[in-house]
Scaffold this motif. Structure first.
Motif, PDB file in Angstrom:
ATOM      1  N   ASP A   1       0.832  -1.215   0.000  1.00 47.09           N
ATOM      2  CA  ASP A   1       0.000   0.000   0.000  1.00 47.09           C
ATOM      3  C   ASP A   1       0.865   1.262   0.000  1.00 47.09           C
ATOM      4  O   ASP A   1       0.569   2.226  -0.701  1.00 47.09           O
ATOM      5  CB  ASP A   1      -0.936   0.016   1.207  1.00 47.09           C
ATOM      6  N   GLY A   2       1.926   1.241   0.791  1.00 40.87           N
ATOM      7  CA  GLY A   2       2.825   2.394   0.848  1.00 40.87           C
ATOM      8  C   GLY A   2       3.532   2.631  -0.475  1.00 40.87           C
ATOM      9  O   GLY A   2       3.678   3.776  -0.917  1.00 40.87           O
TER      10      GLY A   2
ATOM     11  N   ILE B   1       2.401   1.769  -3.441  1.00 38.48           N
ATOM     12  CA  ILE B   1       1.392   2.269  -4.377  1.00 38.48           C
ATOM     13  C   ILE B   1       1.083   3.740  -4.113  1.00 38.48           C
ATOM     14  O   ILE B   1       1.011   4.550  -5.036  1.00 38.48           O
ATOM     15  CB  ILE B   1       0.109   1.410  -4.303  1.00 38.48           C
ATOM     16  N   ARG B   2       0.924   4.105  -2.849  1.00 33.82           N
ATOM     17  CA  ARG B   2       0.662   5.514  -2.502  1.00 33.82           C
ATOM     18  C   ARG B   2       1.814   6.403  -2.941  1.00 33.82           C
ATOM     19  O   ARG B   2       1.618   7.476  -3.503  1.00 33.82           O
ATOM     20  CB  ARG B   2       0.454   5.646  -0.994  1.00 33.82           C
ATOM     21  N   PHE B   3       3.028   5.947  -2.696  1.00 32.62           N
ATOM     22  CA  PHE B   3       4.205   6.736  -3.065  1.00 32.62           C
ATOM     23  C   PHE B   3       4.288   6.897  -4.587  1.00 32.62           C
ATOM     24  O   PHE B   3       4.573   7.963  -5.092  1.00 32.62           O
ATOM     25  CB  PHE B   3       5.483   6.081  -2.529  1.00 32.62           C
TER      26      PHE B   3
ATOM     27  N   SER C   1       1.856   6.830  -6.716  1.00 34.58           N
ATOM     28  CA  SER C   1       0.737   7.567  -7.293  1.00 34.58           C
ATOM     29  C   SER C   1       0.842   9.074  -7.089  1.00 34.58           C
ATOM     30  O   SER C   1       0.078   9.829  -7.676  1.00 34.58           O
ATOM     31  CB  SER C   1      -0.590   7.064  -6.706  1.00 34.58           C
ATOM     32  N   LYS C   2       1.796   9.517  -6.279  1.00 39.21           N
ATOM     33  CA  LYS C   2       1.965  10.955  -6.056  1.00 39.21           C
ATOM     34  C   LYS C   2       2.572  11.579  -7.290  1.00 39.21           C
ATOM     35  O   LYS C   2       3.473  11.041  -7.911  1.00 39.21           O
ATOM     36  CB  LYS C   2       2.882  11.218  -4.862  1.00 39.21           C
ATOM     37  N   SER C   3       2.070  12.764  -7.663  1.00 39.48           N
ATOM     38  CA  SER C   3       2.632  13.455  -8.817  1.00 39.48           C
ATOM     39  C   SER C   3       3.988  14.044  -8.452  1.00 39.48           C
ATOM     40  O   SER C   3       4.195  14.481  -7.313  1.00 39.48           O
ATOM     41  CB  SER C   3       1.688  14.556  -9.297  1.00 39.48           C
TER      42      SER C   3
END
Length: 91
Positions: free
Chosen positions: A80-81, A83-85, A87-89
């Motif tokens: 999850d981390g 993926i979150r990282f 997905s950040k622009s």
């Protein structure tokens, strides 16, 4: 006719005739910003010398859990981390 050779530079029309009032002056609003910048640099330097904060008790408990084999790795949380990282622009 040829000019005589002297140690003085030649006088060029229009060059060097600017008045002191034509030279841009350092505006007061520019000089007022210097103090906060200096304070920020001083603070950043002090924090860099101090090093990053850490929780010694938490580190000791993690070391103990790893050494005893009780440390559980949560692969879902890691994924999850990531993926979150990702997905950040970038800007």
């Amino acid at each position: 006719m040829v000019d005589s050779v002297t140690s003085k530079p030649p006088i060029l029309a229009g060059v060097g005739q600017k008045m002191a009032s034509d030279i841009p002056k350092l505006r007061p609003e520019k000089t007022q910003n210097i103090q906060p910048i200096a304070q920020n640099i001083s603070l950043a330097s002090a924090l860099a010398q101090k090093g990053p904060p850490f929780d010694a008790a938490r580190i000791a408990s993690l070391k103990e859990a790893i050494a005893s084999g009780n440390y559980r790795i949560d692969l879902g949380a890691i994924a999850d981390g990531v993926i979150r990282f990702g997905s950040k622009s970038p800007g």
